[in-house]
Write a protein that holds these residues in place. Structure first.
Motif, PDB file in Angstrom:
ATOM      1  N   VAL A  64       2.999  -6.197 -12.122  1.00 48.46           N
ATOM      2  CA  VAL A  64       3.060  -7.070 -11.132  1.00 48.46           C
ATOM      3  C   VAL A  64       2.884  -6.752  -9.676  1.00 48.46           C
ATOM      4  O   VAL A  64       2.175  -7.287  -8.769  1.00 48.46           O
ATOM      5  CB  VAL A  64       4.353  -8.129 -10.950  1.00 48.46           C
ATOM      6  CG1 VAL A  64       4.502  -9.007  -9.948  1.00 48.46           C
ATOM      7  CG2 VAL A  64       4.193  -8.910 -12.355  1.00 48.46           C
ATOM      8  N   GLY A  65       3.454  -5.428  -9.406  1.00 49.04           N
ATOM      9  CA  GLY A  65       3.426  -4.803  -8.089  1.00 49.04           C
ATOM     10  C   GLY A  65       2.239  -4.325  -7.801  1.00 49.04           C
ATOM     11  O   GLY A  65       1.626  -4.691  -6.702  1.00 49.04           O
ATOM     12  N   ASN A  66       1.466  -3.974  -8.874  1.00 48.74           N
ATOM     13  CA  ASN A  66       0.057  -3.528  -8.692  1.00 48.74           C
ATOM     14  C   ASN A  66      -0.977  -4.524  -8.324  1.00 48.74           C
ATOM     15  O   ASN A  66      -1.806  -4.208  -7.768  1.00 48.74           O
ATOM     16  CB  ASN A  66      -0.440  -2.507  -9.884  1.00 48.74           C
ATOM     17  CG  ASN A  66       0.445  -0.957 -10.080  1.00 48.74           C
ATOM     18  OD1 ASN A  66       0.985  -0.619  -8.976  1.00 48.74           O
ATOM     19  ND2 ASN A  66       0.392  -0.596 -11.120  1.00 48.74           N
ATOM     20  N   SER A  70      -3.966  -4.854  -3.459  1.00 49.70           N
ATOM     21  CA  SER A  70      -5.045  -5.150  -2.517  1.00 49.70           C
ATOM     22  C   SER A  70      -4.574  -6.495  -1.269  1.00 49.70           C
ATOM     23  O   SER A  70      -5.212  -6.214  -0.115  1.00 49.70           O
ATOM     24  CB  SER A  70      -6.173  -5.775  -3.381  1.00 49.70           C
ATOM     25  OG  SER A  70      -5.890  -7.181  -3.971  1.00 49.70           O
ATOM     26  N   VAL A  71      -3.649  -7.130  -1.659  1.00 49.85           N
ATOM     27  CA  VAL A  71      -3.121  -7.896  -0.610  1.00 49.85           C
ATOM     28  C   VAL A  71      -2.428  -7.364   0.346  1.00 49.85           C
ATOM     29  O   VAL A  71      -2.518  -7.578   1.606  1.00 49.85           O
ATOM     30  CB  VAL A  71      -2.284  -9.091  -1.359  1.00 49.85           C
ATOM     31  CG1 VAL A  71      -1.509 -10.016  -0.280  1.00 49.85           C
ATOM     32  CG2 VAL A  71      -2.984 -10.036  -2.245  1.00 49.85           C
ATOM     33  N   GLU A  72      -1.385  -6.318  -0.123  1.00 48.91           N
ATOM     34  CA  GLU A  72      -0.643  -5.610   0.550  1.00 48.91           C
ATOM     35  C   GLU A  72      -1.537  -4.607   1.776  1.00 48.91           C
ATOM     36  O   GLU A  72      -1.449  -4.463   2.885  1.00 48.91           O
ATOM     37  CB  GLU A  72       0.094  -4.518  -0.119  1.00 48.91           C
ATOM     38  CG  GLU A  72       1.023  -3.892   0.812  1.00 48.91           C
ATOM     39  CD  GLU A  72       0.294  -2.162   1.062  1.00 48.91           C
ATOM     40  OE1 GLU A  72       0.745  -1.729   2.109  1.00 48.91           O
ATOM     41  OE2 GLU A  72      -0.326  -1.776   0.661  1.00 48.91           O
ATOM     42  N   ALA A  73      -2.954  -4.297   1.211  1.00 47.19           N
ATOM     43  CA  ALA A  73      -3.763  -3.452   1.986  1.00 47.19           C
ATOM     44  C   ALA A  73      -4.341  -4.216   3.006  1.00 47.19           C
ATOM     45  O   ALA A  73      -4.572  -3.772   4.400  1.00 47.19           O
ATOM     46  CB  ALA A  73      -4.892  -2.677   1.324  1.00 47.19           C
ATOM     47  N   LEU A  74      -4.824  -5.454   2.662  1.00 43.22           N
ATOM     48  CA  LEU A  74      -5.338  -6.430   3.758  1.00 43.22           C
ATOM     49  C   LEU A  74      -4.333  -6.743   4.748  1.00 43.22           C
ATOM     50  O   LEU A  74      -4.620  -6.792   5.908  1.00 43.22           O
ATOM     51  CB  LEU A  74      -5.780  -7.758   3.044  1.00 43.22           C
ATOM     52  CG  LEU A  74      -6.346  -8.936   3.857  1.00 43.22           C
ATOM     53  CD1 LEU A  74      -7.740  -8.099   4.385  1.00 43.22           C
ATOM     54  CD2 LEU A  74      -6.662 -10.010   2.845  1.00 43.22           C
ATOM     55  N   TRP A  75      -2.878  -6.959   4.602  1.00 49.33           N
ATOM     56  CA  TRP A  75      -2.210  -7.398   5.598  1.00 49.33           C
ATOM     57  C   TRP A  75      -1.809  -5.978   6.391  1.00 49.33           C
ATOM     58  O   TRP A  75      -1.343  -6.181   7.613  1.00 49.33           O
ATOM     59  CB  TRP A  75      -1.005  -7.814   4.798  1.00 49.33           C
ATOM     60  CG  TRP A  75      -0.919  -9.376   4.498  1.00 49.33           C
ATOM     61  CD1 TRP A  75      -0.839  -9.788   3.293  1.00 49.33           C
ATOM     62  CD2 TRP A  75      -0.777 -10.168   5.489  1.00 49.33           C
ATOM     63  NE1 TRP A  75      -0.975 -11.092   3.346  1.00 49.33           N
ATOM     64  CE2 TRP A  75      -0.826 -11.542   4.752  1.00 49.33           C
ATOM     65  CE3 TRP A  75      -0.607 -10.649   6.805  1.00 49.33           C
ATOM     66  CZ2 TRP A  75      -0.792 -12.879   5.334  1.00 49.33           C
ATOM     67  CZ3 TRP A  75      -0.550 -11.593   7.398  1.00 49.33           C
ATOM     68  CH2 TRP A  75      -0.693 -12.869   6.709  1.00 49.33           C
ATOM     69  N   SER A  76      -1.732  -4.862   5.991  1.00 51.53           N
ATOM     70  CA  SER A  76      -1.785  -3.842   6.447  1.00 51.53           C
ATOM     71  C   SER A  76      -2.466  -3.509   7.642  1.00 51.53           C
ATOM     72  O   SER A  76      -2.569  -3.278   8.774  1.00 51.53           O
ATOM     73  CB  SER A  76      -1.431  -2.579   5.869  1.00 51.53           C
ATOM     74  OG  SER A  76      -0.171  -2.364   4.980  1.00 51.53           O
TER      75      SER A  76
END
Length: 120
Positions: A64-66, A70-76
């Motif tokens: 689930v974390g993986n 992509s969402v985390e990279a976009l927010w970063s």
């Protein structure tokens, strides 16, 4: 738990020999040892089953974390863009860095054209 025999007489009573086979009955100690070993083996099986459950759960959490990488990279990336201070960028342009020179030359050309347009 059953009481343990304490006298030598009771220990010798618990041992008897089979007819012709030469096999003796197990002593109280041996019976208790086998019972405890059986309980320990069952406990180990339960521990192993629970560790396997935990492993499957952890793998599901990681999966689930993986999915959110992509969402985390976009927010970063968004955070990095928003964290840049506009005053710092203006200061770099005034310092005359390579980016500042290119920007400054373009702005001067626009300003000259605007001034030339007003004087006509």
């Amino acid at each position: 738990m059953a009481s343990r025999p304490t006298s030598a007489l009771s220990l010798s009573h618990s041992q008897s020999y089979g007819a012709g086979a030469g096999v003796r009955e197990k002593s109280y100690f041996e019976q208790q040892r086998e019972a405890l070993i059986g309980e320990i083996a069952m406990s180990f099986e339960h521990v192993l089953a629970n560790i396997n459950k935990l492993n499957r759960s952890l793998e599901a959490v990681i999966a689930v974390g993986n999915e959110f990488s992509s969402v985390e990279a976009l927010w970063s990336q968004f955070e990095n863009v928003m964290a840049k201070d506009p005053e710092d960028e203006a200061g770099k342009a005034d310092e005359g860095g390579p980016e500042g020179q290119q920007q400054g030359e373009g702005e001067d050309d626009v300003d000259k054209t605007a001034v030339a347009g007003k004087s006509d």
